[in-house]
Design an enzyme around this catalytic site. Structure first.
Site, mmCIF file in Angstrom:
data_model
loop_
_atom_site.group_PDB
_atom_site.id
_atom_site.type_symbol
_atom_site.label_atom_id
_atom_site.label_comp_id
_atom_site.label_asym_id
_atom_site.label_seq_id
_atom_site.Cartn_x
_atom_site.Cartn_y
_atom_site.Cartn_z
ATOM 1 N N PHE A 101 -13.049 3.387 28.791
ATOM 2 C CA PHE A 101 -13.493 3.133 30.188
ATOM 3 C C PHE A 101 -14.344 1.726 30.265
ATOM 4 O O PHE A 101 -15.123 1.538 31.131
ATOM 5 C CB PHE A 101 -14.316 4.206 30.846
ATOM 6 C CG PHE A 101 -13.417 5.309 30.865
ATOM 7 C CD1 PHE A 101 -12.356 5.796 31.468
ATOM 8 C CD2 PHE A 101 -13.967 6.492 29.889
ATOM 9 C CE1 PHE A 101 -11.592 6.998 31.191
ATOM 10 C CE2 PHE A 101 -13.244 7.775 29.757
ATOM 11 C CZ PHE A 101 -11.907 8.037 30.520
ATOM 12 N N SER A 161 -8.343 -2.745 27.986
ATOM 13 C CA SER A 161 -6.902 -2.938 28.150
ATOM 14 C C SER A 161 -7.053 -3.963 29.340
ATOM 15 O O SER A 161 -5.951 -5.048 29.431
ATOM 16 C CB SER A 161 -6.120 -1.801 28.393
ATOM 17 O OG SER A 161 -6.337 -0.854 27.477
ATOM 18 N N PRO A 218 -16.232 1.326 23.791
ATOM 19 C CA PRO A 218 -15.787 2.816 24.162
ATOM 20 C C PRO A 218 -14.897 2.836 25.168
ATOM 21 O O PRO A 218 -14.143 1.644 25.898
ATOM 22 C CB PRO A 218 -17.086 3.405 24.759
ATOM 23 C CG PRO A 218 -17.783 2.197 25.333
ATOM 24 C CD PRO A 218 -17.559 1.037 24.706
ATOM 25 N N GLN A 261 -6.684 0.971 16.983
ATOM 26 C CA GLN A 261 -7.357 2.066 16.214
ATOM 27 C C GLN A 261 -6.280 3.158 15.625
ATOM 28 O O GLN A 261 -6.260 3.812 14.866
ATOM 29 C CB GLN A 261 -8.518 2.811 16.847
ATOM 30 C CG GLN A 261 -7.954 3.992 17.876
ATOM 31 C CD GLN A 261 -7.654 3.173 19.387
ATOM 32 O OE1 GLN A 261 -8.019 2.063 19.585
ATOM 33 N NE2 GLN A 261 -7.386 3.935 20.340
ATOM 34 N N GLU A 263 -4.722 -0.550 21.742
ATOM 35 C CA GLU A 263 -5.091 0.606 21.011
ATOM 36 C C GLU A 263 -4.685 0.453 19.364
ATOM 37 O O GLU A 263 -4.159 1.293 18.768
ATOM 38 C CB GLU A 263 -3.912 1.784 21.224
ATOM 39 C CG GLU A 263 -3.959 1.905 22.771
ATOM 40 C CD GLU A 263 -5.205 2.853 23.296
ATOM 41 O OE1 GLU A 263 -5.870 3.317 22.422
ATOM 42 O OE2 GLU A 263 -5.395 3.093 24.503
ATOM 43 N N CYS A 319 -26.541 8.785 32.608
ATOM 44 C CA CYS A 319 -27.590 8.119 32.983
ATOM 45 C C CYS A 319 -27.420 6.817 33.805
ATOM 46 O O CYS A 319 -28.244 6.271 34.255
ATOM 47 C CB CYS A 319 -28.607 8.084 31.796
ATOM 48 S SG CYS A 319 -28.143 6.935 30.504
ATOM 49 N N CYS A 345 -22.709 4.717 31.161
ATOM 50 C CA CYS A 345 -22.954 5.992 30.884
ATOM 51 C C CYS A 345 -22.648 7.091 32.137
ATOM 52 O O CYS A 345 -23.454 6.711 33.161
ATOM 53 C CB CYS A 345 -24.278 6.181 30.199
ATOM 54 S SG CYS A 345 -24.688 8.007 29.770
HETATM 55 P P1 TMP Z 1 -8.679 3.758 25.899
HETATM 56 O O1 TMP Z 1 -9.462 3.034 24.750
HETATM 57 O O2 TMP Z 1 -7.562 2.944 26.343
HETATM 58 O O3 TMP Z 1 -9.442 4.430 26.919
HETATM 59 O O4 TMP Z 1 -7.830 4.955 24.899
HETATM 60 C C1 TMP Z 1 -8.564 5.428 23.879
HETATM 61 C C2 TMP Z 1 -7.436 6.784 23.475
HETATM 62 O O5 TMP Z 1 -7.779 7.271 22.308
HETATM 63 C C3 TMP Z 1 -7.030 7.592 24.228
HETATM 64 O O6 TMP Z 1 -5.865 8.314 24.133
HETATM 65 C C4 TMP Z 1 -8.017 9.105 23.750
HETATM 66 C C5 TMP Z 1 -8.028 8.619 22.412
HETATM 67 N N1 TMP Z 1 -9.272 8.896 21.425
HETATM 68 C C6 TMP Z 1 -8.925 9.634 20.116
HETATM 69 O O7 TMP Z 1 -7.872 10.068 19.744
HETATM 70 N N2 TMP Z 1 -9.881 9.871 19.596
HETATM 71 C C7 TMP Z 1 -11.421 9.737 19.814
HETATM 72 O O8 TMP Z 1 -12.238 9.990 19.214
HETATM 73 C C8 TMP Z 1 -11.612 8.874 21.208
HETATM 74 C C9 TMP Z 1 -12.850 8.437 21.569
HETATM 75 C C10 TMP Z 1 -10.364 8.518 21.834
HETATM 76 MG MG MG Z 2 -6.909 1.220 27.237
HETATM 77 ZN ZN ZN Z 3 -26.816 7.639 29.145
#
Ligand code: TMP
Ligand code: MG
Ligand code: ZN
Length: 192
Positions: free
Chosen positions: A19, A23, A17, A92, A90, A149, A146
């Site tokens: 945070f 990176s 996820p 995805q 990134e 919690c 989280c």
């Molecule tokens: P990070 O994984 O480097 O923190 O960045 C994730 C990036 O993806 C951030 O710009 C927010 C974006 N994001 C989406 O566009 N859709 C999503 O459902 C989620 C969870 C993140």
């Molecule tokens: Mg990142």
């Molecule tokens: Zn939790």
């Protein structure tokens, strides 16, 4: 190409996820490539303009220069016969074509290291990451903490004006802590 060179090619995926330090982990591997004097190239999608256009940057603001690409086909233009490794952050946000590009480069003998989200804010897999996870030689799944919690977080909560985002909201919303927080399975909420 010699056989022993070919056997060195592989795909490594760093996922989890937001945070979780994806990176940061990618940058750690970049650092090791520098120490090993490897010839490598770093990429990020043009879509991610949060902290910088031409660097990959972690939430804790560590960075390294990267080629900003809009299409997966642009990756090949920056790869030469000397390139030994490529790193992509990134993942995805890339188009489907990136899978063939990565497979081709790993087959040629390159070490391919990618980092990205495995799940979107709804808790559904990002297609590109899911497909690469299945093809990877090595997978590192990181967790965050989280924010509700304090336990291990595997999900990303999207918050709009402090309220959970809706299942109908668009998948892509570039942002950081103003719109997102790390959550565990049990504290993660999607408005239905
Ligand atoms: P990070 O994984 O480097 O923190 O960045 C994730 C990036 O993806 C951030 O710009 C927010 C974006 N994001 C989406 O566009 N859709 C999503 O459902 C989620 C969870 C993140
Ligand atoms: Mg990142
Ligand atoms: Zn939790």
């Amino acid at each position: 190409m010699r056989n022993e060179d070919k056997s060195r090619g592989s795909i490594e995926v760093i996922c989890g996820p937001m945070f979780a330090g994806k990176s940061e982990e990618l940058l750690r591997r970049v650092n090791r490539l520098i120490y090993a004097k490897k010839n490598f190239v770093v990429f990020k999608p043009a879509l991610d303009d949060r902290y910088s256009i031409n660097e990959i940057v972690s939430h804790s603001k560590r960075s390294y220069k990267a080629f900003n690409v809009t299409k997966s086909s642009e990756i090949m233009r920056h790869v030469s016969a000397k390139t030994e490794a490529i790193c992509i952050d990134e993942i995805q946000f890339f188009d489907e074509g990136v899978i063939d590009v990565i497979e081709e480069l790993a087959d040629r003998g390159l070490r391919v290291i990618v980092a990205g989200l495995d799940l979107d804010f709804k808790g559904e897999p990002f297609d590109i990451t899911a497909k690469l996870l299945a093809r990877a030689e090595e997978v590192t799944k990181l967790t965050a903490i989280c924010m509700v919690c304090g336990k291990e977080a595997t999900r990303t909560q999207r918050l709009i004006n402090g309220e959970p985002a809706s299942i109908d909201d668009p998948v892509v919303l570039v942002g950081a802590s103003e719109s997102y927080e790390a959550r565990c399975r049990h504290c993660h909420v999607v408005k239905k």
